[in-house]
Scaffold this active site. Structure first.
Site, PDB file in Angstrom:
ATOM      1  N   ASP A 295     -11.682 -22.812-115.482  1.00 21.46           N
ATOM      2  CA  ASP A 295     -12.198 -22.797-114.116  1.00 21.46           C
ATOM      3  C   ASP A 295     -12.079 -24.196-113.496  1.00 21.46           C
ATOM      4  O   ASP A 295     -12.282 -25.206-114.171  1.00 21.46           O
ATOM      5  CB  ASP A 295     -13.654 -22.330-114.155  1.00 21.46           C
ATOM      6  CG  ASP A 295     -14.267 -22.235-112.781  1.00 21.46           C
ATOM      7  OD1 ASP A 295     -13.757 -21.460-111.952  1.00 21.46           O
ATOM      8  OD2 ASP A 295     -15.276 -22.932-112.528  1.00 21.46           O
ATOM      9  N   GLU A 342      -7.010 -22.399-113.241  1.00 21.09           N
ATOM     10  CA  GLU A 342      -7.506 -22.059-111.912  1.00 21.09           C
ATOM     11  C   GLU A 342      -7.339 -23.309-111.047  1.00 21.09           C
ATOM     12  O   GLU A 342      -8.183 -24.210-111.069  1.00 21.09           O
ATOM     13  CB  GLU A 342      -8.982 -21.622-111.987  1.00 21.09           C
ATOM     14  CG  GLU A 342      -9.477 -20.960-110.705  1.00 21.09           C
ATOM     15  CD  GLU A 342     -10.382 -21.853-109.874  1.00 21.09           C
ATOM     16  OE1 GLU A 342     -11.051 -21.351-108.974  1.00 21.09           O
ATOM     17  OE2 GLU A 342     -10.403 -23.078-110.100  1.00 21.09           O
ATOM     18  N   ASP A 398     -14.997 -14.445-107.356  1.00 18.79           N
ATOM     19  CA  ASP A 398     -15.621 -15.157-106.235  1.00 18.79           C
ATOM     20  C   ASP A 398     -15.276 -14.554-104.875  1.00 18.79           C
ATOM     21  O   ASP A 398     -15.805 -15.009-103.856  1.00 18.79           O
ATOM     22  CB  ASP A 398     -15.171 -16.625-106.235  1.00 18.79           C
ATOM     23  CG  ASP A 398     -15.851 -17.438-107.319  1.00 18.79           C
ATOM     24  OD1 ASP A 398     -16.969 -17.082-107.709  1.00 18.79           O
ATOM     25  OD2 ASP A 398     -15.254 -18.428-107.773  1.00 18.79           O
TER      26      ASP A 398
END
Length: 507
Positions: A295, A342, A398
């Protein structure tokens, strides 16, 4: 090129009888569903315990970077072992809505049941339990003591504890280990059952040729065993107050930017010991999963530092992170491991170069391709600009489900999307099908679709809203939603675009 596909579904979103998705028969049924629909991957979000006491139910705000979420333990399996009774399970109140996770009720009622199971278990005679505690003592001892101390001090964060234990003086550590012995052993018991059940589920998935895509949050919570046990690794002053916090700058999505509140790393301290804490963290995650999504990858190149106490992220500035050093060390310790990066958000040439230098596939999100402020042939997320070494998504955990995202576009933006796909005659309510197919047909070697998008669900199925503290990770699938017809439809899409899992192809 080995084209493949997967489905994004956090464990918490699975249907179950006891308030939240868990390692129950429904998880095994979902693996069967992935097989039936021709998929290769099951992507999840972090499985760490959420910090509910601070109002966060997000796995990206956790009490530990190493521990597992107690909510995911199958109570049915504990009942099968004789550690709980069916009557106790039936009497527990986890909420009335099968499509909503009630974290307040989970927090109040699940841990007492796990404590009952602990009281009835034969810990001394359980060789597997003893082996687990010994092999994992390097992180488990600190975590179990940390959680026992939080209970003892009424849930206070560790920085409010008495100075002797806050600063981990040796005599205080010995004193509390004796005082809280049974609470500490209970925490170890919970972790033992989490990992035992998780590895059983993972073995089932792997035996059926399904690989697990895990997720590692770049930051950890301030109120965590990690920050308490290793404060020197974080940007804290002598009194353990934060000096700066993580976040991201203002952009078209947020005029004030985002303040995440998580402590930033002292990368110079990590560098001194060969990034030992990070190596241990990566190793733990690779043991749990087959691939790992990192992430906020760009924060390892440069991170946004916001002075503690700032009202908006506009006060922040960029600082250099460890860059390739971290990955050189990972390759040195573990060899080449499969990673998805990401790299979303504000991109720079140095971030793009780090992605190229690692060789890891990066993420392309279809929802970002049609921003009216950045729409044109050069937009990295447009389907025609994808390339082999990337992973494409319609959206992530998200984002809004793709159906809800399209429904909220302006008429001008909707026309722009439809024109791109020559879908002017497709009704708005059916555009999610066009977008799912568009992601699947791209050159991207891997395509991962959130299950909400395959089902054409709307805003009610949104999982997380970034920068919003409460109200996230509540949505769950209704039981029997994933029936044979849905599997057949997904299989056909997957077959059409050459992404079938050939170990599970229908004969």
């Amino acid at each position: 090129m080995n084209r493949s596909a997967g489905i994004l579904l956090p464990i918490s979103c699975l249907p179950s009888k006891h308030g939240i998705g868990a390692f129950t028969r429904e998880a095994y049924k979902f693996v069967d569903f992935l097989v039936a629909s021709g998929q290769s991957y099951w992507q999840i979000v972090p499985t760490n315990p959420p910090n509910h006491e601070d109002g966060y139910d997000s796995p990206y705000q956790s009490f530990s970077a190493f521990a597992g979420n107690p909510y995911f333990i199958s109570l049915e399996k504990l009942a099968e072992q004789g550690l709980l009774t069916q009557e106790e399970l039936d009497e527990a109140d986890f909420g009335d809505d099968p499509q909503f996770v009630d974290y307040d009720k989970l927090y109040a009622n699940r841990m007492p049941l796990l404590r009952k199971a602990y009281d009835r278990a034969d810990k001394a005679g359980d060789r597997e339990f003893q082996q687990f505690t010994q092999e994992n003592s390097w992180w488990l001892d600190d975590y179990a003591l940390f959680m026992a101390l939080k209970l003892y001090f009424g849930g206070d964060e560790w920085r409010k504890w008495p100075e002797d234990i806050r600063k981990r003086f040796g005599f205080a550590m010995d004193y509390y280990r004796r005082l809280l012995y049974y609470d500490i052993e209970f925490q170890k018991f919970v972790q033992y059952h989490f990992f035992r059940q998780w590895f059983e589920l993972k073995a089932y998935a792997n035996a059926n040729h399904i690989r697990i895509v895990g997720d590692i949050a770049i930051y950890v919570a301030l109120d965590s065993a990690d920050a308490w046990a290793h404060p020197e690794l974080f940007q804290l002053d002598a009194d353990f107050e934060q000096i700066a916090v993580a976040g991201c700058p203002p952009d078209q999505f947020s005029a004030d930017g985002q303040i995440w509140g998580t402590p930033l790393y002292r990368w110079d301290e990590h560098r001194k010991n060969g990034y030992g804490w990070w190596m241990a963290r990566l190793w733990q995650n690779f043991k749990q999963c087959d691939l790992l999504r990192i992430d906020h990858f760009r924060g390892l190149d440069e991170y946004f530092s916001i002075p503690f106490g700032s009202k908006t992220a506009a006060d922040g500035h960029w600082e250099k992170g460890p860059g390739m050093e971290l990955f050189w060390k990972m390759w040195e310790n573990m060899g080449r491991k499969p990673v998805i990066v990401e790299d979303l958000g504000f991109m720079t040439d140095s971030v793009r170069q780090m992605v190229r230098d690692t060789g890891f596939p990066n993420m392309k999100v279809l929802q970002f391709a049609f921003d009216a402020n950045d729409y044109g042939a050069s937009n990295d997320y447009l389907p025609h600009n994808t390339y082999d070494n990337c992973v494409i998504y319609t959206g992530t955990h998200d984002n809004e489900p793709i159906n809800a995202w399209f429904s909220q576009l302006s008429r001008e933006e909707k026309n722009m999307v439809k024109a791109y796909f020559s879908a002017e005659k497709v009704p708005d309510k059916d555009m999610w099908k066009v977008l799912v197919n568009a992601a699947m047909m791209t050159r991207a070697e891997t395509c991962v679709i959130p299950i909400q998008d395959y089902l054409g669900l709307g805003h009610e199925a949104r999982l997380n809203t970034p920068s919003r503290q409460e109200g996230n990770y509540h949505w769950r699938l209704a039981e029997d939603t994933l029936n044979d017809k849905v599997a057949d439809d997904i299989y056909e899409i997957t077959r059409r675009y050459g992404r079938l899992n050939w170990d599970n192809v229908r004969r």
